[in-house]
Every structure is written in structure tokens, then in C-alpha cells.
Enzyme design. Structure first.
Site, PDB file in Angstrom:
ATOM      1  N   LYS A 103      18.274 -57.899  69.254  1.00 53.95           N
ATOM      2  CA  LYS A 103      18.828 -57.369  68.003  1.00 53.95           C
ATOM      3  C   LYS A 103      19.944 -56.399  68.343  1.00 53.95           C
ATOM      4  O   LYS A 103      19.950 -55.803  69.429  1.00 53.95           O
ATOM      5  CB  LYS A 103      17.741 -56.620  67.233  1.00 53.95           C
ATOM      6  CG  LYS A 103      18.029 -56.498  65.752  1.00 53.95           C
ATOM      7  CD  LYS A 103      17.593 -57.746  65.024  1.00 53.95           C
ATOM      8  CE  LYS A 103      17.829 -57.700  63.551  1.00 53.95           C
ATOM      9  NZ  LYS A 103      17.069 -58.756  62.867  1.00 53.95           N
ATOM     10  N   GLY A 215      15.221 -55.797  46.490  1.00 57.84           N
ATOM     11  CA  GLY A 215      16.376 -56.049  47.370  1.00 57.84           C
ATOM     12  C   GLY A 215      17.123 -57.268  46.862  1.00 57.84           C
ATOM     13  O   GLY A 215      16.521 -58.291  46.540  1.00 57.84           O
ATOM     14  N   ASN A 218      21.425 -61.006  50.738  1.00 61.00           N
ATOM     15  CA  ASN A 218      21.385 -62.457  50.942  1.00 61.00           C
ATOM     16  C   ASN A 218      19.990 -63.015  50.675  1.00 61.00           C
ATOM     17  O   ASN A 218      19.821 -63.993  49.938  1.00 61.00           O
ATOM     18  CB  ASN A 218      21.841 -62.779  52.371  1.00 61.00           C
ATOM     19  CG  ASN A 218      21.729 -64.258  52.669  1.00 61.00           C
ATOM     20  OD1 ASN A 218      20.640 -64.786  52.895  1.00 61.00           O
ATOM     21  ND2 ASN A 218      22.853 -64.950  52.639  1.00 61.00           N
ATOM     22  N   GLY A 220      17.231 -61.627  49.095  1.00 60.79           N
ATOM     23  CA  GLY A 220      16.688 -61.406  47.755  1.00 60.79           C
ATOM     24  C   GLY A 220      17.366 -62.261  46.697  1.00 60.79           C
ATOM     25  O   GLY A 220      16.702 -62.848  45.832  1.00 60.79           O
TER      26      GLY A 220
HETATM   27  N1  GLU Z   1      18.945 -61.388  61.082  1.00 56.90           N
HETATM   28  C1  GLU Z   1      18.092 -62.504  60.844  1.00 56.90           C
HETATM   29  C2  GLU Z   1      16.648 -62.168  61.166  1.00 56.90           C
HETATM   30  O1  GLU Z   1      16.249 -61.025  61.172  1.00 56.90           O
HETATM   31  C3  GLU Z   1      18.600 -63.775  61.498  1.00 56.90           C
HETATM   32  C4  GLU Z   1      18.642 -63.785  62.972  1.00 56.90           C
HETATM   33  C5  GLU Z   1      19.371 -64.996  63.559  1.00 56.90           C
HETATM   34  O2  GLU Z   1      19.715 -65.919  62.830  1.00 56.90           O
HETATM   35  O3  GLU Z   1      19.548 -64.958  64.768  1.00 56.90           O
HETATM   36  O4  GLU Z   1      15.848 -63.036  61.356  1.00 56.90           O
END
Ligand code: GLU
Length: 417
Positions: A103, A215, A218, A220
Site C-alpha cells: 500500500k 461514504g 467510488n 459507495g
Molecule cells: N485500493 C483498492 C483496495 O484497497 C484496490 C487495490 C488494487 O486494485 O490494487 O483494495
């Protein structure tokens, strides 16, 4: 209140105890394998320079390259990024796609940046992390307040740095740059498939049900659309960071989305009563869909929640104490890293398409997404019944076992004398 990372670690500890994980495996899985901390100088429109802090955390890559979104948020912290990277590791494992977890985050308020400043910040962040990521290494995607446009700038910067095409370095790109059909609503759609399965198990008719969504980003917004179009569920309340709206006879998704687009918020939508975000969580509805940030269902309000099912499209909305209370009260939680795994699943489909220079049809994406989410839901449900634990713990048991096995097979851990 515990921090997101402390929450993630205590959730893992509980699963590790039940799985009787050897202590070396447990220790390895408790912390990220690599962290990158960067400072990003950005030339602002008034010619001054502002320096932003950014992070990329690679939690575990035993099952495949790290994968996970990137957040732009004023309150971003390394603690949150670590937790989110851990949850990505369990997320890719629970849906059994060949990826690890990572992340990223940048501490900034994109609402206060001009488009050019946002582009310079996105490119600046990529310049700092380019040597740590790659299609076979770690693949970012959007998360809170980041968009396909931000991904496009980052892809372009990455390709400029490496001097070659590298579409698989980032997902949720615009379609024209190698994005996948069906990625825009994949997080919500995947969650809806798990909700359909949960409703079947509980004998809940979604066509007669009511829902509240906390929320309206995207996840929600698409949840509102899909609850209406797939199941004809009546969505009675929605909210965003500026307020919540409630109408017991239902909110029309098109009208609410248009209002949000025009006014920047769902608040003030005509024909609905204005309530607080806290009130929304406690409404008497069949389905509650937290789709915003962490820690909104805690031991302060868990005993007041009246929904029958909670479909967690947000990451980390429920604290461990609240999980216990909800479980004792018979409320079924579809836990975050299962419920919202549709996003990363279609990101994975995007990686496969990029690698094969291919484009799949939307029907095929929906079919494979449904198969993946349904199989994962059923595996978690079966574990929940067999082990008599709450659903988040059941999801942890499935996911952690897979990651632990991969680490052991690689010889990273395990007693071998
Ligand atoms: N940000 C999204 C999640 O928390 C998508 C992550 C991704 O597609 O790599 O799952």
C-alpha cells in the site's frame, strides 16, 4: 482507540493462535517486509516549493508481487499504510489470486491542489518509488482520493524513467492506456456478489430489503447503483464527509449522483431529511454498507447498530471489540478484505490482460469476478460454521494459512534442523 496497524496486528494474533502458527511464521507476518519513506518537493503554482511526505509499504510477497492502492489524504500516516498493506496481503490471499500485499500513501489534501500541482506531486512520488516497484515487484492502484488520471501520470513517469513500456506497473489506468473494462465498479460489484451469497444463506430477500451506505466515493456510489440495478434493494440513506441524507421511501441513485457532482456533496439533496453520519450507521435497515474510512463501528456504537448484514466496502471500518459485539448480537459482517476484494481482483485481471497484450470482454470480467468472489465467500462461510467464529476471523483463518504456507514453502520460515 487503537490505531489501524494495532488493529491489524491484533486481528492477526487471534488468527495465529487458532491456527497454532509457529512463532517464526507469526513474527514474519506481523510486520511489513519493506518500507519506503520519501520526501517529495513539488513546485506549486505560485512558484514556491512544498515538500510532501510519502510512503510505500510492501507487506509480504510470498504469494506474488505486492499489490495495493495509493492514498492521497491529509491525515495519512505510516501506521495506516502499514495496516492497509497487511489487509491487502490477506485480501489477495482470501480470493486466492497470485499476488502479495502492499500500500502507498502521500500526506496531502488533493482538494486544495490545482490539477497541475496534483500532476507534479503524482510524478514526483513516482520518481521517488520507481526503483522499488514494477510489474513483477509491486503494483500500485488508486485508493482514497486517487484516480485513473493520477495512475496515467504515474505510468507515464515510470515509463520515462525506465525508458520502456511498462503498463503492468500500475492498475486502474484509463481504458485507452491499458485499463480493464469493468474496473470502475469492481469493488462495489464484488461486494454485491458476496452480499447476494450472504442474503441467500440468511434467507433475506434483497428485493424487499432496505440499505444505508456510509461514504459516496467510488465504492459507495457504485454500491448505490448496483443495489438498485442488481437487486432492487431500496437505498434509504447515503452520506459523505459533509453529511448524510435519509428518505425512508428510497433515494434515486441518478438524482443523488447528479446532486453530488453539481454541489460536491450529497448533503442538501432535496426530498431527503438531513441526518448525521453517526445516525446513518444506527438506522433500522437490513443492509449497512460502510464505504468510507477506518474505525467507524467501534464499541461506542456497535450495540446500537440495527442492520442484519454489514457489507464492508471500506478498509478497516470495524474495530476488534465491535466485531465481538456484532457477532454476539447475531449481525453478519462480510469483512472488508473479503467484501471489497473485487477491486484488486479486477486489477489482477488488468495485469493479466496487460501481460498478454489482450483485452477481455466485460461479460467475461463479470463472470470471472463473480466466480472468484462467490468461491471466496463460501470458503469463509464454511470456515465460520466449522470453527464457530465470527466472519472476519474466519476470513483471516483462510487467508493467513495461505500466506503462511507460501512463506514456509519458500524456506523463509519453518524448523529445518
Ligand atoms: N485500493 C483498492 C483496495 O484497497 C484496490 C487495490 C488494487 O486494485 O490494487 O483494495
Amino acid at each position: 482507540m487503537s490505531t489501524p496497524y494495532a488493529t491489524a496486528q491484533s486481528q492477526l494474533d487471534e488468527a495465529a493462535a487458532l491456527l497454532k502458527l509457529p512463532s517464526d511464521v507469526h513474527q514474519l507476518l506481523r510486520e511489513p517486509m519493506l518500507e519506503v519513506h520519501v520526501r517529495i518537493p513539488v513546485r506549486m503554482d505560485d512558484c514556491s516549493v512544498k515538500v510532501f511526505s510519502g510512503y510505500r509499504v510492501q507487506y509480504n510477497n510470498a504469494r506474488g508481487p505486492c499489490k495495493g492502492g495509493l492514498r492521497f489524504h491529509p491525515e495519512e500516516t505510516i501506521d495506516t499504510v502499514r495496516a492497509l498493506a497487511a489487509w491487502m496481503t490477506w485480501k489477495t490471499a482470501v480470493v486466492d489470486i497470485p499476488l502479495g500485499g502492499g500500500k502507498g500513501g502521500v500526506v496531502c489534501n488533493p482538494k486544495e491542489l490545482s490539477e497541475l500541482e496534483l500532476e507534479r506531486l503524482s510524478r514526483g512520488y513516482m520518481r521517488k518509488i520507481a526503483h522499488f516497484i514494477g510489474p513483477d515487484l509491486d503494483v500500485p492502484a488508486p485508493d482514497v482520493y486517487t484516480t485513473p488520471q493520477v495512475m496515467a501520470w504515474m505510468l507515464d513517469e515510470y515509463e520515462a524513467i525506465t525508458g520502456r513500456s511498462g503498463k503492468g506497473v500500475i492498475t486502474v489506468k484509463p481504458l485507452e492506456l491499458g485499463g480493464s473494462p469493468g474496473r470502475h465498479d469492481a469493488t462495489a460489484r464484488g461486494g454485491m456478489y458476496t452480499l447476494r451469497e450472504a442474503a441467500n444463506k440468511l434467507g433475506l430477500d434483497l428485493g424487499q430489503a432496505t440499505a444505508a451506505i456510509q461514504g459516496f466515493g467510488n465504492a459507495g456510489m457504485h454500491a448505490h447503483e448496483l443495489l438498485s440495478s442488481l437487486f432492487r434493494t431500496t437505498v434509504v440513506a447515503v452520506s459523505d464527509s459533509k453529511g448524510a441524507i435519509y428518505n425512508p421511501t428510497g433515494l434515486d441513485v441518478k438524482a443523488v449522483s447528479e446532486h453530488k457532482l453539481a454541489r460536491g456533496s450529497v448533503a442538501g439533496f432535496p426530498g431527503a431529511k438531513s441526518i448525521s453520519n453517526e445516525d446513518l450507521l444506527e438506522l433500522e435497515v437490513d443492509v449497512l454498507v460502510p464505504s468510507a474510512l477506518e474505525n467507524v463501528i467501534t464499541n461506542e456504537n456497535a450495540h446500537k447498530i440495527r442492520a442484519k448484514v454489514i457489507a464492508e466496502l471500506a478498509n478497516g471500518p470495524t474495530s476488534p471489540e465491535a466485531d465481538q459485539v456484532l457477532h454476539e448480537r447475531g449481525i453478519v459482517v462480510i469483512p472488508d478484505f473479503l467484501c471489497n476484494a473485487g477491486g484488486v481482483t479486477v486489477s489482477y485481471f488488468e495485469q493479466v490482460q496487460n501481460g498478454g497484450m489482450d483485452r477481455w470482454k466485460l461479460e467475461m470480467i463479470h463472470k470471472r469476478l463473480d466466480e472468484t468472489m462467490t468461491a471466496a465467500f463460501n470458503e469463509v462461510w464454511e470456515t465460520r460454521e466449522r470453527m464457530q467464529v465470527h466472519s472476519r476471523l474466519a476470513a483471516y483463518l483462510v487467508a493467513v494459512r495461505r500466506v503462511a504456507e507460501a512463506c514456509t514453502l519458500r524456506g523463509w520460515v519453518g524448523h529445518r534442523c
